[in-house]
Write a protein that holds these residues in place. Structure first.
Motif, PDB file in Angstrom:
ATOM      1  N   TYR A 185       0.855  -1.188   0.000  1.00 56.76           N
ATOM      2  CA  TYR A 185       0.000   0.000   0.000  1.00 56.76           C
ATOM      3  C   TYR A 185       0.890   1.236   0.000  1.00 56.76           C
ATOM      4  CZ  TYR A 185      -3.917  -3.053   1.213  1.00 56.76           C
ATOM      5  OH  TYR A 185      -4.882  -4.028   1.205  1.00 56.76           O
ATOM      6  N   GLY A 187      -0.212   4.339  -0.188  1.00 56.19           N
ATOM      7  CA  GLY A 187      -0.835   5.425   0.571  1.00 56.19           C
ATOM      8  C   GLY A 187      -1.955   4.921   1.447  1.00 56.19           C
ATOM      9  N   TYR A 188      -1.955   5.351   2.688  1.00 58.15           N
ATOM     10  CA  TYR A 188      -3.012   4.966   3.624  1.00 58.15           C
ATOM     11  C   TYR A 188      -3.083   6.014   4.726  1.00 58.15           C
ATOM     12  CZ  TYR A 188       1.098   3.131   6.075  1.00 58.15           C
ATOM     13  OH  TYR A 188       2.322   3.010   6.666  1.00 58.15           O
ATOM     14  N   THR A 189      -4.222   6.026   5.436  1.00 59.22           N
ATOM     15  CA  THR A 189      -4.395   6.994   6.519  1.00 59.22           C
ATOM     16  C   THR A 189      -3.712   6.523   7.793  1.00 59.22           C
ATOM     17  OG1 THR A 189      -6.503   7.669   5.575  1.00 59.22           O
ATOM     18  CG2 THR A 189      -6.094   8.281   7.868  1.00 59.22           C
ATOM     19  N   VAL A 200      -5.689  -1.790   7.387  1.00 59.48           N
ATOM     20  CA  VAL A 200      -5.169  -0.657   6.630  1.00 59.48           C
ATOM     21  C   VAL A 200      -6.334   0.290   6.367  1.00 59.48           C
ATOM     22  CG1 VAL A 200      -3.915   0.087   4.575  1.00 59.48           C
ATOM     23  CG2 VAL A 200      -3.491  -2.186   5.562  1.00 59.48           C
ATOM     24  N   GLN A 202      -7.919   3.578   4.890  1.00 61.51           N
ATOM     25  CA  GLN A 202      -7.653   4.483   3.774  1.00 61.51           C
ATOM     26  C   GLN A 202      -8.743   5.534   3.705  1.00 61.51           C
ATOM     27  OE1 GLN A 202      -6.260   1.966   0.197  1.00 61.51           O
ATOM     28  NE2 GLN A 202      -7.452   0.538   1.423  1.00 61.51           N
ATOM     29  N   GLY A 203      -8.345   6.804   3.729  1.00 62.07           N
ATOM     30  CA  GLY A 203      -9.298   7.898   3.627  1.00 62.07           C
ATOM     31  C   GLY A 203      -9.873   8.287   4.967  1.00 62.07           C
ATOM     32  N   ARG A 207     -13.635   5.941   5.785  1.00 61.77           N
ATOM     33  CA  ARG A 207     -12.718   5.044   6.473  1.00 61.77           C
ATOM     34  C   ARG A 207     -12.729   3.646   5.857  1.00 61.77           C
ATOM     35  NH1 ARG A 207     -14.507   5.911  12.606  1.00 61.77           N
ATOM     36  NH2 ARG A 207     -12.705   4.648  13.049  1.00 61.77           N
ATOM     37  N   THR A 209     -11.425   0.243   4.849  1.00 63.94           N
ATOM     38  CA  THR A 209     -10.434  -0.549   5.561  1.00 63.94           C
ATOM     39  C   THR A 209     -10.217  -1.901   4.897  1.00 63.94           C
ATOM     40  OG1 THR A 209     -11.074   0.488   7.658  1.00 63.94           O
ATOM     41  CG2 THR A 209      -9.797  -1.546   7.785  1.00 63.94           C
TER      42      THR A 209
END
Length: 284
Positions: A185, A187-189, A200, A202-203, A207, A209
């Motif tokens: 990944y 990019g992830y939050t 993981v 994301q966003g 949210r 996941t």
């Protein structure tokens, strides 16, 4: 990184060197506001359980829905001209007219947001309402109930504690698993690590996941469940949270939610003011 069963604490780690910076201290004020908002400072003993504060918040929210709907029925205009007048606030015809227009016009503008907040928030107060709402939107309530109750790792920990044993955790395997996730990944939050899996996130809005299970001995990723494969009921929990807090549209919807909530707090005051003025005129 955030860890389950760690009191909602987050650990700061340098992603380039692996150096642990320490636990991130939460804001005490906002933690208190959260407890006040959800449980009137009377949180349940465990997740999914009930408490007096939780019940009072739930009943109050139900009454709020009744008041909002009845207000729409009472003040709904019969003609388009009346609608245009009721969507404006006059500031030049005295205080009483100002409060009247504010109560009606601002009430119309904020009611939709307030109803969304109330109807989504009720899913955390009553199990019967949660089952109804999730079922109405096509969610499997039997699976969803597991997400609101005690998690499987927590049950395993409780059983292990009763036996008097404590399993040793190989954190080097965690590190290997995290490295493999980071290569997969770009990019992830945030990452949420549990005993045998990594979530993981994301966003910030809904949210999304992905869940990856790993071998606790070698750190090898053994199974991946993407957000698209997650059961609908589990997705609904994230959707309800996003629509309850206003995070679904980013900072803009958060600002609109703040204004609507502020207006919602003013509406009872303006309503009482108009009622008192009406009583005073009736006694003259």
């Amino acid at each position: 990184m955030t860890f389950k069963n760690a009191g909602r604490k987050s650990l700061s780690v340098n992603p380039y060197t692996g150096e642990v910076n320490g636990w991130i201290e939460g804001n005490t004020f906002f933690q208190t506001m959260r407890k006040l908002h959800r449980w009137l400072l009377n949180p349940p003993p465990q997740k999914g359980a009930s408490s007096v504060g939780k019940m009072i918040v739930g009943i109050s929210t139900l009454l709020m829905v009744v008041i909002l709907v009845s207000g729409l029925v009472i003040w709904w205009p019969r003609t388009r001209k009346a609608l245009n007048n009721r969507l404006k606030v006059s500031c030049r015809k005295g205080w009483r007219r100002f409060w009247y227009d504010s109560h009606v016009a601002l009430g119309f503008y904020s009611t939709l947001f307030l109803l969304v907040m109330a109807l989504t928030g009720l899913t955390w107060s009553f199990g019967w309402y949660r089952s109804f709402a999730y079922g109405l939107l096509g969610g499997n309530t039997s699976k969803q109930a597991q997400t609101h109750g005690t998690s499987l790792p927590q049950k395993e920990n409780d059983a292990r504690a009763k036996k008097g044993g404590k399993k040793q955790t190989d954190y080097t395997a965690w590190d290997k698993a995290v490295q493999e996730v980071q290569t997969k990944y770009t990019g992830y939050t945030s990452l949420r690590i549990e005993e045998k899996k990594i979530q993981v996130i994301q966003g910030q809005q809904l949210r999304r996941t992905d869940t990856l299970k790993f071998n606790p001995k070698s750190g090898e990723i053994t199974e991946t469940t993407t957000y698209a494969e997650v059961p609908r009921a589990q997705k609904l929990k994230g959707w309800f949270y996003a629509f309850h807090t206003g995070s679904w549209g980013g900072i803009y919807t958060k600002i609109l939610y703040f204004l609507a909530a502020f207006i919602g707090g003013v509406l009872p005051l303006s309503g009482y003011y108009l009622w008192l003025k009406k009583k005073q005129r009736a006694t003259r």
